[in-house]
Design a protein around this motif. Structure first.
Motif, PDB file in Angstrom:
ATOM      1  N   GLY A 271      87.835  38.500  33.213  1.00 12.68           N
ATOM      2  CA  GLY A 271      88.840  39.249  33.280  1.00 12.68           C
ATOM      3  C   GLY A 271      89.893  38.888  32.249  1.00 12.68           C
ATOM      4  N   GLY A 272      89.471  38.186  31.130  1.00  4.03           N
ATOM      5  CA  GLY A 272      90.528  37.967  30.203  1.00  4.03           C
ATOM      6  C   GLY A 272      91.600  36.870  30.246  1.00  4.03           C
ATOM      7  N   GLY A 273      91.973  36.458  29.127  1.00  2.00           N
ATOM      8  CA  GLY A 273      93.385  35.550  29.432  1.00  2.00           C
ATOM      9  C   GLY A 273      92.900  34.045  29.487  1.00  2.00           C
ATOM     10  N   PHE A 274      93.698  33.269  29.110  1.00  5.22           N
ATOM     11  CA  PHE A 274      93.491  31.803  29.086  1.00  5.22           C
ATOM     12  C   PHE A 274      94.141  31.196  30.307  1.00  5.22           C
ATOM     13  CE2 PHE A 274      92.835  33.059  24.754  1.00  5.22           C
ATOM     14  CZ  PHE A 274      91.914  32.157  24.136  1.00  5.22           C
ATOM     15  N   SER A 275      93.524  30.044  30.707  1.00  3.31           N
ATOM     16  CA  SER A 275      94.275  29.051  31.608  1.00  3.31           C
ATOM     17  C   SER A 275      95.104  27.933  31.060  1.00  3.31           C
ATOM     18  CB  SER A 275      93.011  28.544  32.584  1.00  3.31           C
ATOM     19  OG  SER A 275      92.606  29.122  33.466  1.00  3.31           O
ATOM     20  N   ARG A 276      95.659  26.975  31.432  1.00  6.96           N
ATOM     21  CA  ARG A 276      96.796  26.304  30.882  1.00  6.96           C
ATOM     22  C   ARG A 276      96.000  25.264  29.906  1.00  6.96           C
ATOM     23  NH1 ARG A 276     101.087  22.702  31.887  1.00  6.96           N
ATOM     24  NH2 ARG A 276     100.442  21.681  33.915  1.00  6.96           N
ATOM     25  N   TYR A 314      87.804  36.848  16.924  1.00  7.69           N
ATOM     26  CA  TYR A 314      89.362  36.754  17.292  1.00  7.69           C
ATOM     27  C   TYR A 314      89.781  38.021  17.737  1.00  7.69           C
ATOM     28  CZ  TYR A 314      88.079  32.474  14.806  1.00  7.69           C
ATOM     29  OH  TYR A 314      87.760  31.045  14.461  1.00  7.69           O
ATOM     30  N   LYS A 315      89.390  39.258  17.050  1.00 18.85           N
ATOM     31  CA  LYS A 315      90.174  40.611  17.530  1.00 18.85           C
ATOM     32  C   LYS A 315      89.638  40.930  19.161  1.00 18.85           C
ATOM     33  CE  LYS A 315      89.701  45.433  16.342  1.00 18.85           C
ATOM     34  NZ  LYS A 315      89.018  46.384  15.795  1.00 18.85           N
ATOM     35  N   GLU A 316      88.402  40.514  19.536  1.00 18.22           N
ATOM     36  CA  GLU A 316      87.929  40.643  20.847  1.00 18.22           C
ATOM     37  C   GLU A 316      88.879  39.733  22.006  1.00 18.22           C
ATOM     38  OE1 GLU A 316      83.803  39.919  21.274  1.00 18.22           O
ATOM     39  OE2 GLU A 316      83.388  41.370  19.468  1.00 18.22           O
ATOM     40  N   VAL A 317      89.189  38.562  21.502  1.00 17.02           N
ATOM     41  CA  VAL A 317      89.814  37.688  22.302  1.00 17.02           C
ATOM     42  C   VAL A 317      91.337  38.125  22.332  1.00 17.02           C
ATOM     43  CG1 VAL A 317      90.964  35.279  22.329  1.00 17.02           C
ATOM     44  CG2 VAL A 317      88.476  35.737  21.636  1.00 17.02           C
ATOM     45  N   VAL A 318      91.896  38.636  21.438  1.00 22.81           N
ATOM     46  CA  VAL A 318      93.025  39.385  21.555  1.00 22.81           C
ATOM     47  C   VAL A 318      93.089  40.517  22.564  1.00 22.81           C
ATOM     48  CG1 VAL A 318      95.058  40.525  20.440  1.00 22.81           C
ATOM     49  CG2 VAL A 318      94.003  38.463  19.325  1.00 22.81           C
ATOM     50  N   GLU A 319      92.279  41.402  22.480  1.00 22.12           N
ATOM     51  CA  GLU A 319      91.949  42.648  23.290  1.00 22.12           C
ATOM     52  C   GLU A 319      91.724  42.270  24.611  1.00 22.12           C
ATOM     53  OE1 GLU A 319      90.047  45.520  19.789  1.00 22.12           O
ATOM     54  OE2 GLU A 319      88.773  44.435  21.091  1.00 22.12           O
ATOM     55  N   GLN A 320      91.061  41.206  25.055  1.00 27.29           N
ATOM     56  CA  GLN A 320      90.789  40.810  26.410  1.00 27.29           C
ATOM     57  C   GLN A 320      91.963  40.139  26.916  1.00 27.29           C
ATOM     58  OE1 GLN A 320      86.861  39.016  26.931  1.00 27.29           O
ATOM     59  NE2 GLN A 320      86.402  39.635  24.946  1.00 27.29           N
ATOM     60  N   THR A 321      92.690  39.029  26.098  1.00 27.19           N
ATOM     61  CA  THR A 321      93.887  38.426  26.600  1.00 27.19           C
ATOM     62  C   THR A 321      95.192  39.644  26.814  1.00 27.19           C
ATOM     63  OG1 THR A 321      93.335  36.715  25.181  1.00 27.19           O
ATOM     64  CG2 THR A 321      95.625  36.863  25.916  1.00 27.19           C
ATOM     65  N   ILE A 322      95.303  40.614  26.064  1.00 27.66           N
ATOM     66  CA  ILE A 322      96.113  41.319  26.318  1.00 27.66           C
ATOM     67  C   ILE A 322      95.782  42.335  27.416  1.00 27.66           C
ATOM     68  CG2 ILE A 322      97.389  43.606  25.493  1.00 27.66           C
ATOM     69  CD1 ILE A 322      97.545  42.069  22.801  1.00 27.66           C
ATOM     70  N   ASP A 323      94.517  42.746  27.668  1.00 29.70           N
ATOM     71  CA  ASP A 323      94.045  43.471  28.827  1.00 29.70           C
ATOM     72  C   ASP A 323      94.446  42.661  30.033  1.00 29.70           C
ATOM     73  OD1 ASP A 323      93.118  45.571  27.232  1.00 29.70           O
ATOM     74  OD2 ASP A 323      91.014  44.963  27.516  1.00 29.70           O
ATOM     75  N   PHE A 324      94.219  41.527  30.138  1.00 26.03           N
ATOM     76  CA  PHE A 324      94.612  40.605  31.156  1.00 26.03           C
ATOM     77  C   PHE A 324      96.141  40.749  31.580  1.00 26.03           C
ATOM     78  CE2 PHE A 324      96.640  36.518  31.976  1.00 26.03           C
ATOM     79  CZ  PHE A 324      96.647  36.515  33.517  1.00 26.03           C
ATOM     80  N   VAL A 325      96.863  40.470  30.426  1.00 22.79           N
ATOM     81  CA  VAL A 325      98.423  40.590  30.703  1.00 22.79           C
ATOM     82  C   VAL A 325      98.951  42.034  31.152  1.00 22.79           C
ATOM     83  CG1 VAL A 325     100.692  40.398  29.600  1.00 22.79           C
ATOM     84  CG2 VAL A 325      98.938  38.689  29.204  1.00 22.79           C
ATOM     85  N   LEU A 422      79.346  41.425  33.081  1.00 19.76           N
ATOM     86  CA  LEU A 422      80.642  40.997  33.213  1.00 19.76           C
ATOM     87  C   LEU A 422      81.336  42.098  33.909  1.00 19.76           C
ATOM     88  CD1 LEU A 422      81.360  39.352  29.567  1.00 19.76           C
ATOM     89  CD2 LEU A 422      81.228  38.154  31.840  1.00 19.76           C
ATOM     90  N   SER A 423      81.126  43.180  33.900  1.00 20.31           N
ATOM     91  CA  SER A 423      81.870  44.340  34.304  1.00 20.31           C
ATOM     92  C   SER A 423      81.244  44.209  35.854  1.00 20.31           C
ATOM     93  CB  SER A 423      81.576  45.621  33.769  1.00 20.31           C
ATOM     94  OG  SER A 423      80.156  46.209  33.773  1.00 20.31           O
ATOM     95  N   VAL A 424      80.058  43.811  35.976  1.00 25.67           N
ATOM     96  CA  VAL A 424      79.677  43.753  37.619  1.00 25.67           C
ATOM     97  C   VAL A 424      80.240  42.500  38.092  1.00 25.67           C
ATOM     98  CG1 VAL A 424      77.647  43.116  39.014  1.00 25.67           C
ATOM     99  CG2 VAL A 424      77.321  44.683  37.086  1.00 25.67           C
ATOM    100  N   LEU A 425      80.278  41.588  37.418  1.00 26.36           N
ATOM    101  CA  LEU A 425      81.176  40.278  38.090  1.00 26.36           C
ATOM    102  C   LEU A 425      82.651  40.660  38.260  1.00 26.36           C
ATOM    103  CD1 LEU A 425      79.705  37.370  36.324  1.00 26.36           C
ATOM    104  CD2 LEU A 425      78.982  38.290  38.385  1.00 26.36           C
TER     105      LEU A 425
END
Length: 706
Positions: A271-276, A314-325, A422-425
């Protein structure tokens, strides 16, 4: 007409009051927290403990009744806070003991970090440890004399009975201890005002980084320890330093850490985004709460790293993080919520940490069918990825290229299959009970997320990120600005009730300056300047030029804190110092540069031995000892050229622009009809103008070589 309106208003009020009364009747107990807006405080509103919010009248009552304060501090996403609530604060026997002998106060540490800072220092002085829930027993005037974090019921009751006996029978002993501890709490936060010294040199900085690097985990990233926190400000400085010094070893460490963090279970691959943080050394098993402040800072960091390295991952990580937010933490008004809880309901209906995020091997086989084998290889559904009780936390340890080669398929085919899996999950996970949401909106954390969006737009270019940033910037302006020019701290259900703290000002100022740099809309720069002037008037210590954490309008506590240590979030003073440096470049007639220099002078003795906790300050050493560029763009196509220049990673710069003459000195007398020109300047002295972004880079390179 007025009479009809007043009757209607009364009717609505009565309906609302009846609804609240009906809601309260569902519960055996309701305390004063029912009138608060903080989700954390509301979680405790139906405890049998007679909780009170932190308010002056509550403290006055304690002094009138001569009862000690029992202050319990936590936050909505805190796992052990929930555990202690179940074991102690929902227990009627425990509540009776607390209610009869204490004035019980519940505090959301995220709403009242000023109070939390003081009592966290107190418990660390008393025990050497800290954490949440943070439980403090204090004299009626707020001076603490005992503290603990999580305690099970038996230990909690035993401790309280001992404290009651001590308070009633040896009050002088307690008062003496509390008085000495209060002196220590004040002393630990003092910043000495030093005479003007020699600025920290590049040679000293090199020694600092060399000493610091002894603690680096160069294989797994981060530091040689567990748990592992991501520390975005550490990596942000090291990226800046490694780039400025062409230090390949430092850059390799930064890239190793960024890759390992994003490969780890600490990043939500579904689902994107980081835990603490992770509880282990390999970034595998997170403390599953997801905080806005982490994700805002990490979006910014990975966007900068993408600009510096051109690493597409790194670009993918940014995109997935913002998608989560966007999906989980965004209010329709444009504000951002605070966090998702670590706990969620498992299949038996019990709250369990990580239940929303983990998978069994059988689940994965059933859901993924023919894609399971390659998914298993990609995300280590093996002993490396196993957590506990048959549950797996997805973790990578190889690049996509390595996995594709091993499985003898193309990279494109691999990525397509993994994306599908990942979309299935994600669809399957959406059927689970979601973690609880802390939907209060905090100004400082919104400032960090706004900065993340601005950097993501600047270095990746998606217009959607600028739209989100502008909507959030306007939300802050419309809802968090006070009539006197200051800021509120919090917002929920249309209410903003707490005065802003220094981090609220610092992060919003920083984000507004950055928003100006990608829009050239003067409004944001003007807001940043006005907030800075307000902070100087209401927060600054006139002696050492640093800023207090609380304004001169706030109620006095044991001390007026000064925050200088960069932690998981950079200290409010280090952010302010960086803001002042940029504003000095744009408004040299103001005292911003003098204030910044004095601030750095008063903390720089800490740099060599404590680089990790002064990482954000260290940018200023590079800014001051090396060239810092003011880049001014003027002409009909100023926004287009500005966007081209902005996409380059040039941390030692500030970017300004206008169509013709602008309101700041750098933009005056620069316009040449029919042309769009860029001026590269240092302290207002500029090279001959150029008309392309490549020309700007060439001029910067020529400056660097001279």
């Amino acid at each position: 007409m007025a009479r009809i309106f007043s009757v209607c208003t009364l009717f609505v009020f009565l309906l609302s009051a009846c609804a609240q009364k009906k809601e309260e009747m569902k519960h055996k107990y309701t305390n004063a927290l029912i009138n608060e807006t903080s989700p954390y405080l509301l979680q405790h509103a139906h405890n049998p403990v007679d909780w009170q919010p932190w308010k002056p009248e509550v403290l006055e009552r304690a002094q009138k009744e001569n009862k000690p304060l029992l202050i319990s501090i936590g936050y909505a996403a805190c796992h052990w806070c929930h555990v202690m609530e179940r074991e102690c604060f929902e227990d009627e026997e425990v509540a009776k003991l607390m209610n009869e002998n204490f004035i019980n106060i519940k505090i959301d540490r995220e709403e009242r970090p000023d109070v939390d800072q003081i009592y966290m220092d107190a418990i660390q002085m008393m025990s050497g440890n800290g954490g949440w829930p943070l439980n403090i027993v204090a004299l009626p005037d707020g001076r603490p004399f005992w503290g603990a974090t999580y305690l099970p019921k038996e230990n909690w009751v035993k401790s309280l009975n001992q404290l009651i006996d001590l308070y009633n029978n040896q009050p002088e002993k307690i008062r003496s201890y509390a008085s000495n501890l209060a002196k220590g709490i004040k002393a630990v936060n003092l910043v000495e005002n030093k005479e003007e010294g020699t600025p920290f040199t590049n040679q000293q900085l090199e020694s600092t980084v060399e000493n610091w690097s002894k603690y680096f985990d160069t294989y797994l990233g981060g530091y040689k320890r567990a748990p592992k926190f991501m520390m975005p400000n550490n990596l942000d400085f090291l990226l800046h330093y490694g780039t400025a010094k062409n230090d390949d070893a430092i850059l390799e460490y930064v890239n190793t850490t960024l890759t390992r963090m994003a490969y780890g279970g600490i990043f939500d691959h579904v689902g994107g985004g980081f835990s603490r943080y992770s509880v282990d050394t390999k970034w595998h098993v997170p403390h599953f709460e997801k905080m806005l402040y982490d994700n805002g800072q990490l979006a910014s960091l990975y966007a900068k790293a993408h600009a510096a390295t051109k690493n597409e991952y790194y670009k993918e990580v940014v995109e997935q993080t913002i998608d989560f937010v966007k999906e989980e933490l965004t209010d329709e008004s444009g504000g951002f919520y605070s966090s998702l809880d670590a706990d969620s309901l498992d299949e038996t209906g019990e709250l369990e940490e990580g239940a929303y995020y983990v998978w069994t091997e059988d689940e994965l086989k059933t859901l993924l069918e023919g894609d399971f084998d390659i998914f298993k290889d990609y995300f280590n559904i093996n002993s490396y990825g196993l957590w506990e009780d048959g549950n797996y936390v997805l973790i990578r340890d190889k690049s996509s290229e390595e996995i594709a080669k091993k499985n003898e398929i193309s990279l494109e085919a691999l990525e397509e299959r993994i994306d599908h899996a990942l979309s299935v999950l994600k669809k399957a996970r959406e059927k689970r009970e979601k973690p609880r949401l802390d939907d209060k909106i905090l100004t400082a954390w919104n400032g960090l997320m706004l900065q993340g969006l601005v950097d993501a737009y600047r270095y990746i270019g998606h217009p959607e990120y600028l739209d989100m940033a502008l909507k959030n910037a306007r939300f802050i302006k419309d809802n968090m600005f006070k009539e006197d020019g200051g800021l509120f701290r919090n917002h929920k259900e249309g209410k903003s009730t707490i005065n802003g703290f220094l981090d609220d000002y610092a992060t919003v100022i920083e984000a507004y300056i950055s928003l100006y740099e990608v829009t050239f809309e003067d409004e944001w720069l003007q807001h940043a300047k006005k907030l800075t002037d307000y902070a100087i008037e209401h927060f600054q210590d006139s002696e050492n030029q640093l800023f207090f954490y609380t304004s001169d309008d706030d109620d006095s506590l044991i001390r007026r804190s000064v925050e200088t240590y960069d932690n998981v979030i950079s200290s409010s003073n280090s952010i302010m110092a960086k803001n002042l440096l940029k504003l000095h470049k744009l408004y040299p007639e103001e005292p911003y540069g003098v204030i910044m220099a004095k601030m750095v002078n008063n903390v720089q003795d800490n740099f060599v031995e404590n680089a990790q906790t002064f990482a954000n300050w260290l940018h200023l050493v590079l800014y001051r000892n090396n060239n810092f560029y003011e880049i001014a763009i003027v002409g009909d196509n100023y926004k287009r050229l500005g966007k081209e220049v902005a996409q380059y990673y040039i941390p030692n710069s500030v970017l300004v622009g206008s169509e013709k003459d602008g309101p700041i000195e750098l933009l005056k007398n620069r316009y040449s009809e029919g042309e769009t020109l860029a001026y590269v300047c240092i302290e207002g002295t500029c090279k001959l103008p150029v008309s392309t972004s490549s020309g700007v880079l060439e001029q910067i390179e020529s400056f660097e070589q001279n």
